[in-house]
Design a protein around this motif. Structure first.
Motif: not given
Ligand code: SF4
Lengths: 220, 469, 263
Positions: B87-93, B116-119, B121-134
């Motif tokens: 699932t999306a959750e499993e993938a982003s986890q 995007e489909e597996i969410g 960007p959101h999962a990384l933000d939630e985990a407090g990891i700085e995300r840089v879209e290049t």
């Protein structure tokens, strides 16, 4: 059940649990590439090198190109390129033998490419006439970042390594262990992300200059 | 991921009222449409290539478990680590866990619709990891705090004026000149050091090559290499439908993908990644992970949507869709907009809350015509309508109306009578050849005139003529 | 049998054609039906208008109501099966019978097969006149200019594109002014235009602007639904472009009121 097994089972179920014969699959896959020549885009010119250059310099690729007779003329060609643009003779040189062995007197050389490097000189393993592309493999003498950090990228490619079509590259390397990274580079870096209009020099090089060495049947 | 709680119609209304959005949509999709048309004339065998592409994808789907296993075997042999996600959750986890294991503070990301489909960007933000879209467009989306509105040009909904304003406000050394070139430069400056100092890079894949275990990504900006080379860990997320047997097959597909997407023949950078840094390599990541994601794909296989698994995410269907061209992508409310999104979103988000999407289509067939792998999008959309009907999700008024219509239309004499009466009723509202003020016609007449019918039906007049003869 | 006749391009006896006027033409614009009748007769067909005809079932089918569509599909098949050919002045209704009946009747192989066989003999008017009857109108005159909208079903499901142009080319005095985006949907879409009127309006608004820009005096097309949508928008924006079904022009019957004009 592991995610892997769940997925594989779901696929088998979805496909109706039919048995798969690897040899038959292989034959079918090969057959799908039969008769490719009839469904490829046409080359722009008859001769391979001409076709390659025509593509490299076409508006679609928008790079520049020149031919020299032998690799020993490369430093002079680089000198002319720099002079025409008023750039200093400070260049990052790919640590590859065909380049390192040349006479670079008059140039200030280094092999680490800095993030804001002005110009880097590299050598491509292959050229592709269909698309005007250059092919690089990562390796001991090919740092991948060197292709992406400089503003100007000057690339030497031997005429006898120019292949007609992308598929010919696939055929030439079939069965070999792939490098970590294969880059098929076609023109300078670009983006169409703002209103669809093309701007060069997005993150990678803004200028790509291709220097073709020798003729298709010379080894130089 | 759902857009607020507004209904599709309400979102559509907002989009239609936004003239800037329409300008932005037309500039990007208009250019794409024109360039694609030119590319088609330069590749006379495109139709044959398209047929070939369709067959390649069908072949892979028909042998998907075989190819996944072959891919996995070869990828592991190349030193990659392969993960599977249902699932999306499993993938982003999985991705978040890998980032944490790598002690990542900053991750750089290459645009990937699967991400995007597996969410992600959101999962990384939630985990407090700085995300840089290049990717430049994703960078614009990130700065704007919104979502992609197109699968090829995620920031298509922004005009250059809006981008300029945003860069000026948020970049460290923004552009001075009001040109697109200067804005691109501003982003180049802004992102450069971040490329080189990230701990983990995350990218998607356009193709997975079964025979070598390599992944293939196409970009124009060169951000993929700058992103994936320096960090110690590189993670690729990919849908399980992305497989192709070999590089030769990938190339056949690339010819279709790029022309359909942007009208170019190839992207500036076509990249194949195979495993981590090899002995002697000058650069490259030490760890290379591939996350294979199902997230509904095996369900599509089971539930009659196999054709959709051919999709190579080129965006041609939306560029040529009259509805998308009016609304843009956000209105669709899911990860994927346009015709392909209208097929996929009910799958991901459930039919009940997205039943408008398959209906908001005129069934004109242009999307299928331009789709490089000949996906019968209108048929799939009608499939959803059929299902929505069977599951009782359609409005009662429509069900009732069509029921009556069928009852009458299968009884010719009743039908004749009904038509004759309807015509006479409409004639009561005839004002100079147009029907004005007739109850029930408001949806039409709010925007355009309704031409009045003749005094009598064809069948009435024809019968009289026959009698007279 | 009919294919052989078609192949040699000549008929030993005139083909018996069942005319399906379509529900829209029946109710809204009978002149299109009479124009079709005349053209088919001029082309040498024996035309009958079966009394039992009603609606092809497309509204139900496109709404997802496959069961009701199947009821109407069966009714259509029973009504028209006996003819050599079935012809309708609409690409969308013919597209429904040719391309989708088999789908609507998929649960019932015998009926699906009947649908398939009838579908092979069912034609949109313009393509029937040109491709089957090799017909060209004679002595039709109309001194004006027109632009042409290719309705989507006819264009994409049936390949109707050159035929109307070839026919209209034979009308003396009539000149074509190309329509920018001639193959772009007008936003009608059957029930779409009332389910999503605002979106439909935005689409037809662009279409009407393109029609105006063509500089033509007439808008012609082959599907009454699309024509009513475009004519309705042109009227609302005060355009002077007049709209007709191409059959009316070809039959020399464009002397009367255009779509949306007082009759
Ligand atoms: S459905 Fe077809 S046209 Fe649309 S994105 Fe997928 S491959 Fe491209």
């Amino acid at each position: 059940m592991s995610a892997r097994d769940t997925i594989l089972n779901a696929i088998r179920g979805g496909l109706g649990n039919t048995e798969i014969h690897p040899m038959a699959v292989r034959r079918e896959a090969d057959a799908l590439l039969q008769g490719l020549p009839s469904i490829r885009p046409p080359l722009l010119e008859d001769g391979l090198v001409d076709a390659f250059i025509a593509r490299v310099t076409s508006p679609k690729v928008a790079a520049t190109a020149e031919r020299i007779a032998s690799a020993s003329e490369l430093p002079a060609a680089v000198g002319r390129y720099l002079e025409a643009r008023g750039l200093p003779a400070v260049v990052a040189l790919q640590p590859a033998a065909p380049l390192q062995d040349l006479d670079w007197s008059g140039f200030e050389l280094h092999d680490e490419v800095a993030p804001d490097e002005t110009i880097a000189i590299g050598v491509a393993r292959w050229g592709i006439a269909e698309t005007g592309s250059l092919v690089f493999h990562s390796g001991a003498d090919t740092p991948i970042l060197a292709n992406f950090l400089p503003l100007h990228h000057l690339v030497m490619v031997r005429a006898d390594t120019i292949l007609p079509f992308l598929d010919d590259y696939a055929a030439a390397t079939a069965g070999q262990r792939p490098p970590r990274n294969v880059n098929i580079v076609t023109g300078a870096s670009g983006t169409t992300d703002i209103e669809g209009s093309l701007v060069l020099g997005a993150h990678g090089p803004r200028f790509l200059h291709v220097v073709i060495v020798g003729t298709p049947d010379s080894s130089e | 991921m759902q857009e607020a709680t507004l209904s599709f119609k309400a979102r559509a209304k907002e989009a239609l009222a936004d003239p800037t959005l329409k300008i932005a949509i037309d500039r990007t999709t208009g250019t794409a449409e024109r360039k694609r048309a030119v590319a088609m004339t330069q590749f006379p065998q495109f139709e044959a290539a398209r047929e070939r592409g369709k067959r390649i994808k069908d072949h892979v789907i028909a042998n998907l478990d075989h190819y996944l296993l072959e891919f996995e075997r070869n990828a592991i042999a190349s030193g990659a680590k392969v993960h599977w996600a249902r699932t999306a959750e499993e993938a982003s986890q999985i991705v978040v866990r890998l980032c944490k294991e790598a002690g990542a503070k900053r991750v750089t990301r290459v645009k990937s619709m699967l991400g995007e489909e597996i969410g992600l960007p959101h999962a990384l933000d939630e985990a407090g990891i700085e995300r840089v879209e290049t990717d430049l467009a994703e960078h614009i989306v990130q700065l704007g705090g919104d979502r992609p509105s197109h699968i090829v040009w995620p920031s298509m909904h922004r005009t250059r004026e809006q981008v300029s304003e945003m860069f000026k406000r948020l970049h460290r050394a923004p552009h001075q000149e009001e040109t697109i070139e200067a804005m691109v430069d501003s982003a180049r400056r802004e992102l450069r050091d971040k490329f080189l100092t990230a701990d983990v890079s995350i990218s998607g894949a356009n193709f997975l090559l079964a025979d070598t275990g390599a992944t293939c990504t196409v970009t124009n900006e060169g951000n993929a290499e700058l992103t994936t080379t320096p960090p110690r860990v590189h993670i690729v997320t990919a849908g399980i439908e992305k497989l192709v047997p070999s590089m030769g097959h990938a190339i056949a597909m690339l010819r279709l993908l790029v022309r359909s997407a942007t009208g170019a023949d190839v992207t500036q950078y076509t990249t194949f990644h195979c495993g981590p840094k090899q002995t002697g390599d000058r650069d490259g990541p030490e760890e290379f992970h591939i996350v294979l994601v199902d997230n509904g794909r095996t369900r599509m296989l089971r539930e009659g949507m196999k054709d959709m698994l051919r999709c190579i995410r080129c965006g041609a269907c939306m560029n040529h869709c009259v509805v998308f061209r009016q609304l843009g992508g956000h209105v669709y409310g899911g990860t994927y907009p346009g015709p392909m999104g209208a097929v996929l979103t009910p799958m991901f988000d459930g039919l009940e809350q997205s039943r408008d999407l398959p209906h908001a289509c005129t069934m004109n067939g242009k999307c299928q015509e331009v789709c490089p792998v000949a996906i019968p999008l209108p048929t799939l959309l009608r499939g959803w309508r059929d299902r929505s009907w069977r599951e009782g999700l359609e409005p009662t008024a429509v069900r009732f109306g069509l029921g009556i219509h069928t009852f009458v239309a299968s009884r010719p004499r009743l039908y004749r009578l009904g038509t004759a009466i309807a015509v006479r009723v409409m004639r009561l509202f005839n004002r100079g050849g147009l029907v004005k003020g007739m109850p029930g016609l408001g949806a039409w007449t709010a925007y355009r005139e309704f031409p009045a019918p003749a005094k009598r039906t064809f069948m009435e007049m024809y019968k009289d003529q026959e009698k007279g003869q | 049998m009919t294919t052989t006749l078609k192949q040699i391009g000549a008929f030993s006896s005139p083909p018996r054609v069942g005319l399906f006027v379509t529900c829209l033409v029946d109710a809204m614009r009978p002149s299109v039906g009479f124009a079709t009748l005349k053209l088919l007769r001029d082309a040498g067909c024996r035309v009958e208008v079966p009394d039992a005809q009603t609606c092809c079932g497309q509204p139900a089918f496109n709404s997802g109501d496959t069961a009701d569509a199947a009821v109407l599909a069966r009714h259509f098949i029973e009504t028209f099966e006996g003819y050599d050919y079935v012809v309708a002045p609409s690409g969308s209704c013919v597209g429904m019978t040719r391309a989708h009946y088999a789908e609507a009747l998929a649960d019932d192989p015998a009926w699906a097969e009947r649908a398939r066989r009838l579908g092979e003999r069912t034609y949109e008017l313009m393509s029937f006149l040109v491709d089957v009857m090799h017909f060209a109108p004679a002595d039709v005159k109309l001194d004006t200019s027109f632009t042409y909208h290719d309705s989507c079903s006819g264009l994409r499901e049936l390949g109707v594109h050159d035929q109307p142009r070839a026919l209209l080319d034979k009308v003396s005095g009539l000149t074509l002014k190309p329509l920018e985006g001639n193959d772009v949907c007008c936003g009608f879409g059957g029930t779409f235009c009332v389910k999503y009127p605002a979106i439909s309006n935005a689409v037809v608004g662009e279409k009407a602007d393109a029609i105006d820009r063509s500089g033509a005096s007439l808008l012609l097309g082959g599907d009454l639904g699309c024509l009513m949508n475009m004519a309705g928008k042109l009227k609302r924006k005060g355009s002077s472009v007049r709209s007709f079904h191409a059959a009316e022009v070809l039959a020399g019957m464009a002397g009367g009121p255009a779509i949306g004009e007082e009759r």
